[in-house]
Design an enzyme around this catalytic site. Structure first.
Site, short mmCIF file in Angstrom:
data_model
loop_
_atom_site.label_atom_id
_atom_site.label_comp_id
_atom_site.label_asym_id
_atom_site.label_seq_id
_atom_site.Cartn_x
_atom_site.Cartn_y
_atom_site.Cartn_z
N ARG A 108 -18.79 -4.20 -11.50
CA ARG A 108 -19.92 -4.87 -12.18
C ARG A 108 -19.52 -6.26 -12.67
O ARG A 108 -20.30 -7.22 -12.60
CB ARG A 108 -20.42 -4.00 -13.34
CG ARG A 108 -21.26 -2.83 -12.86
CD ARG A 108 -21.36 -1.71 -13.86
NE ARG A 108 -21.85 -2.15 -15.14
CZ ARG A 108 -21.66 -1.47 -16.28
NH1 ARG A 108 -20.98 -0.34 -16.28
NH2 ARG A 108 -22.15 -1.90 -17.40
N LYS A 160 -25.02 -7.49 -25.18
CA LYS A 160 -26.40 -8.03 -25.06
C LYS A 160 -27.37 -7.14 -25.83
O LYS A 160 -28.16 -7.59 -26.65
CB LYS A 160 -26.82 -8.10 -23.60
CG LYS A 160 -26.06 -9.07 -22.74
CD LYS A 160 -26.67 -9.21 -21.35
CE LYS A 160 -26.60 -7.96 -20.51
NZ LYS A 160 -25.28 -7.50 -20.19
N ARG A 166 -17.83 2.68 -24.66
CA ARG A 166 -19.28 2.84 -24.94
C ARG A 166 -19.68 4.31 -24.91
O ARG A 166 -19.31 5.06 -24.02
CB ARG A 166 -20.07 2.05 -23.90
CG ARG A 166 -21.49 1.85 -24.24
CD ARG A 166 -22.17 0.71 -23.55
NE ARG A 166 -21.82 0.42 -22.17
CZ ARG A 166 -22.28 -0.68 -21.56
NH1 ARG A 166 -23.00 -1.55 -22.22
NH2 ARG A 166 -21.97 -0.94 -20.30
N ARG A 169 -21.90 6.52 -19.99
CA ARG A 169 -22.71 6.20 -18.81
C ARG A 169 -21.88 6.40 -17.54
O ARG A 169 -20.68 6.10 -17.54
CB ARG A 169 -23.18 4.74 -18.87
CG ARG A 169 -24.34 4.50 -19.75
CD ARG A 169 -24.71 3.06 -19.98
NE ARG A 169 -24.43 2.13 -18.88
CZ ARG A 169 -24.76 0.83 -18.95
NH1 ARG A 169 -25.35 0.35 -20.03
NH2 ARG A 169 -24.49 0.03 -17.95
N ARG A 201 -30.98 -11.73 -13.44
CA ARG A 201 -29.57 -11.44 -13.14
C ARG A 201 -29.15 -12.09 -11.82
O ARG A 201 -28.01 -12.01 -11.42
CB ARG A 201 -29.38 -9.92 -13.07
CG ARG A 201 -28.03 -9.46 -13.52
CD ARG A 201 -27.98 -7.97 -13.54
NE ARG A 201 -28.41 -7.48 -14.82
CZ ARG A 201 -27.66 -6.66 -15.57
NH1 ARG A 201 -26.49 -6.29 -15.14
NH2 ARG A 201 -28.10 -6.22 -16.72
N1 LIG Z 1 -32.09 -7.76 -13.48
C1 LIG Z 1 -31.49 -6.79 -12.75
N2 LIG Z 1 -31.38 -6.94 -11.40
C2 LIG Z 1 -30.78 -6.00 -10.66
N3 LIG Z 1 -30.24 -4.85 -11.16
C3 LIG Z 1 -30.32 -4.67 -12.50
C4 LIG Z 1 -30.94 -5.60 -13.36
N4 LIG Z 1 -30.86 -5.16 -14.64
C5 LIG Z 1 -30.22 -3.96 -14.57
N5 LIG Z 1 -29.88 -3.67 -13.30
C6 LIG Z 1 -29.19 -2.45 -12.83
O1 LIG Z 1 -28.99 -1.57 -13.94
C7 LIG Z 1 -27.58 -1.41 -14.20
C8 LIG Z 1 -27.33 -1.30 -15.70
O2 LIG Z 1 -27.79 -2.51 -16.31
P1 LIG Z 1 -27.30 -2.83 -17.82
O3 LIG Z 1 -27.54 -1.65 -18.67
O4 LIG Z 1 -27.93 -4.14 -18.19
O5 LIG Z 1 -25.76 -2.95 -17.59
P2 LIG Z 1 -24.69 -4.01 -18.05
O6 LIG Z 1 -24.00 -3.35 -19.18
O7 LIG Z 1 -23.88 -4.11 -16.81
O8 LIG Z 1 -25.37 -5.30 -18.40
C9 LIG Z 1 -26.94 -2.65 -13.58
O9 LIG Z 1 -25.57 -2.41 -13.28
C10 LIG Z 1 -27.79 -2.80 -12.32
O10 LIG Z 1 -27.42 -1.81 -11.35
#
Ligand SMILES: Nc1ncnc2c1ncn2[C@@H]1O[C@H](COP(=O)(O)OP(=O)(O)O)[C@@H](O)[C@H]1O
Length: 295
Positions: A243, A77, A188, A232, A154
């Site tokens: 996740r 993304k 990553r 990370r 999300r």
């Molecule tokens: N819209 C959201 N609602 C709830 N938690 C979120 C949201 N966006 C991010 N997070 C939190 O931040 C963490 C990392 O998000 P992100 O970097 O987008 O990871 P991913 O690679 O899983 O998409 C998620 O696992 C969640 O804990």
């Protein structure tokens, strides 16, 4: 896992009102003194945000983009949202980055948030909404217009709230074969000095009669970042699997939400960045004369 009950407020609270009031508050409490009246109607507040005051030199200047990127952890993304952000001249807002910024602060909640994130759980809706409202307000103060949201919404609740305050034009749902997702998350890397995103995984999945070979070469860092690469904390095999489970349970319904509204563009990544970027641009009917440079 003991997490404060304050963070896990029951989803039954009227989060719509929380977001609406936060949204208005964040619009009217900016340090530069927003011209918006705090009692302003939400639709008008959202419209103010969307006004094309973009100063970018983008060939797409003036076209308002309110796009969302959906997709499993590790699908890319951020990779494609940031490239489109540069091409279209609109900000890329990644809620995962907003959360990590919050985690790096010594705020009261950061330790409880860290517990959630490092176990692959979602952050409570109202908390993420508060972070996003502040970021939208900061963008408005800087004259930003439009946005590409990465990682929000999300949950269906978040999608319903977002729909209540603004109109999302397009939702790009990135898809990648499951066996590649885990390898990409585990591969990553981030440069601890410049923040650059890289991936050391070399993904080569043999094709068969009805699925072509999937080859994604590593995205290696420049020499001066090589010794500073970190992973990370939530990119371990156990947490990535959690996740992915949570994505399938909580975010897949968001895909349905937008499909029903005719706003979902499904995009299967064919391979590495150059090939995928070119095909994504074609799917979006966009041109990119700097294609090789950006990809
Ligand atoms: N819209 C959201 N609602 C709830 N938690 C979120 C949201 N966006 C991010 N997070 C939190 O931040 C963490 C990392 O998000 P992100 O970097 O987008 O990871 P991913 O690679 O899983 O998409 C998620 O696992 C969640 O804990």
């Amino acid at each position: 896992m003991a997490v404060s009950h304050r963070l896990l407020r029951p989803a039954t609270t009227t989060i719509k009102n929380t977001f609406s009031s936060l949204f208005i508050r964040s619009l009217s409490s900016s340090s530069s003194g927003s011209s918006l009246d705090p009692k302003i109607d939400l639709e008008e507040a959202a419209a103010q945000l969307g006004k094309s005051s973009s100063t970018s030199t983008s060939p797409y200047k003036g076209r308002n983009f309110h796009w969302v990127f959906l997709g499993c952890p590790g699908v890319g993304k951020g990779t494609y949202a940031s490239r489109l952000s540069s091409l279209l001249g609109v900000p890329h807002i990644a809620t995962g980055d907003l959360v990590r910024e919050e985690l790096s602060s010594s705020g009261l909640l950061s330790s409880q948030l860290k517990e959630l994130v490092n176990h692959g759980k979602l952050v409570p809706d109202e908390f993420i909404i508060s972070l996003l409202s502040k970021r939208l307000q900061a963008g408005k103060d800087k004259g930003e217009s439009g946005y590409i949201l990465d990682g929000f919404p999300r949950t269906v609740t978040q999608a319903e709230i977002l729909e209540g305050v603004t109109n999302i034009d397009l939702v790009i749902n990135l898809k990648l074969r499951e066996e590649a997702l885990l390898a990409k998350c585990l591969g990553r890397r981030i440069c601890s000095e410049c923040g650059g995103n890289y991936n050391v995984a070399c993904i080569d999945i043999k094709g068969d009669d009805d699925t072509p070979r999937m080859y994604m070469p590593p995205l290696l860092p420049p020499p001066n970042c090589e010794s500073k690469l970190i992973s990370r904390a939530d990119d371990t095999e156990e947490v990535v699997k959690e996740r992915l489970r949570i994505y399938n349970k909580m975010t897949q319904p968001v895909e349905e939400f937008y499909k029903k509204r005719g706003k979902l563009l499904e995009f299967e990544l064919p391979g590495g960045i150059p090939e995928s970027w070119a095909r994504l641009l074609r799917a979006l009917h966009l041109e990119d004369d700097k294609q090789s440079a950006i990809a």
